[in-house]
Scaffold this motif. Structure first.
Motif: not given
Ligand SMILES: Nc1ncnc2c1ncn2[C@@H]1O[C@H](COP(=O)(O)OP(=O)(O)OP(=O)(O)O)[C@@H](O)[C@H]1O
Ligand SMILES: N[C@@H](CCO)C(=O)O
Length: 326
Positions: A34, A195, A214, A276
């Motif tokens: 995303v 994730f 990140f 998140f």
């Protein structure tokens, strides 16, 4: 499908001329992720991933995480490596965006993570933390506690359109997190987004970690908390303590957690859920026109946050703290 920026074939072919990775045979946008625009490239020399970095990745941060990938690989952590262009650069610009090419990593991310996957990610995370200890560059985490309220402000006015009362819920939780966030836990290089879709397996064996934009310097146990949230809940939203135990025990075997780190895990997991929840909420409310992206569900992280608010100690998960007899 995360393609925010389209790339014309001629521009890509010209871009590839600055690399020594063969001629472009085909390319296509990747139907996952995303954050950034990703393309699978086939050249006469093999398969590669082209990433155009989008809104949350500052160009100035690219040297940090692209160098980190090299540093980690040298220390035995499997992750893709950036290709260098003929000038020796690991990134340049394409279609108005910072762009890098990395090698294709074999494997699949687990759609339904099992206990073995959780154990694999726990071990890999600890090994990544150890391998990062002598990484010389530093990048503060813009998405840690001081970054959450500014994110909330981007979404506050419309949060209740997603769920009644959400704005107040977040505001109260932010007050709690800001007042209680720890500043005395061991820090180091963290992945910050590990994730399931960023961990590849071949069968049950972990083949590598991807997606480092990140990565930053922050509380190591916060990375563990991110993984507890991301890997240990079932589709019916229940917390799976067997998975959490497997993840934590595998982590502890490679890098023992201190009593203070273990005691902080529930609070860190609340913070991880908030992080998140907020990025998902902002993205959900602001899908760019024309972008091919499926925003992720912010309410999944509201549920996780509510769960973590009721956990005071890791024994409440059903996990024995390290150093205590089972
Ligand atoms: N090195 C690689 N080898 C093989 N496939 C890759 C590689 N890098 C990315 N991919 C594929 O592209 C997808 C999206 O990549 P990535 O997770 O880096 O994107 P992103 O938009 O930054 O995602 P996220 O939403 O997880 O932050 C992955 O799920 C995977 O299918
Ligand atoms: N892993 C993140 C997306 C990338 O930041 C999420 O699931 O919200």
């Amino acid at each position: 499908m995360a393609v925010y920026t389209d790339v014309a074939a001629e521009d890509l072919a010209e871009f590839l001329e600055s690399y020594d990775i063969g001629e472009l045979l085909s390319y296509k946008g990747i139907a996952e992720g995303v954050e950034n625009s990703n393309f699978l490239l086939h050249t006469s020399q093999g398969a590669y991933i082209l990433t155009l970095y989008e809104k949350r990745v500052a160009e100035g941060d690219l040297p940090y995480f692209l160098s980190l990938m090299g540093h980690l690989a040298e220390r035995g952590v499997s992750c893709p490596q950036p290709a260098r262009n003929r000038k020796g650069e690991v990134f340049s610009r394409l279609a108005g965006r910072p762009a890098a090419i990395i090698n294709f990593l074999e494997g699949m991310w687990p759609r339904r993570p099992n206990v073995t996957h959780c154990s694999g990610v726990g071990e890999a995370l600890a090994k990544m933390h150890l391998a990062g200890q002598d990484f010389p560059m530093v990048r503060q985490n813009p998405l840690s506690v001081s970054g959450w309220r500014p994110l909330f402000e981007l979404a506050a006015a419309r949060a209740d359109s997603v769920q009644a009362g959400l704005s107040d819920f977040i505001a109260r939780e932010l007050d709690h997190l800001e007042a209680n966030w720890p500043d005395d836990l061991p820090v180091g290089v963290i992945h910050a987004d590990l994730f399931p879709d960023n961990v590849f397996f071949l069968g049950d064996k972990l083949s590598g970690l991807i997606d480092f934009p990140f990565a930053c310097n922050d509380i190591l146990a916060y990375d563990v908390a991110i993984c507890l949230n991301a890997w240990c809940f079932e589709v019916d939203h229940s917390f799976n303590v067997t998975k959490a135990r497997a993840l934590l025990n595998a982590y502890r075997r490679a890098r023992p957690l201190s009593a203070a780190e273990e005691a902080a895990l529930p609070l860190l997991a609340r913070g991880a859920a908030m992080r998140f929840l907020l990025t998902r909420l902002v993205d959900f409310l602001n899908v760019p026109e024309g972008a091919l992206v499926q925003p992720k569900d912010p309410l999944e992280y509201v549920r996780k946050l509510r769960f973590q608010q009721n956990v005071a100690a890791i024994s409440d998960y059903g996990i024995t703290p390290a150093g205590c007899a089972a």
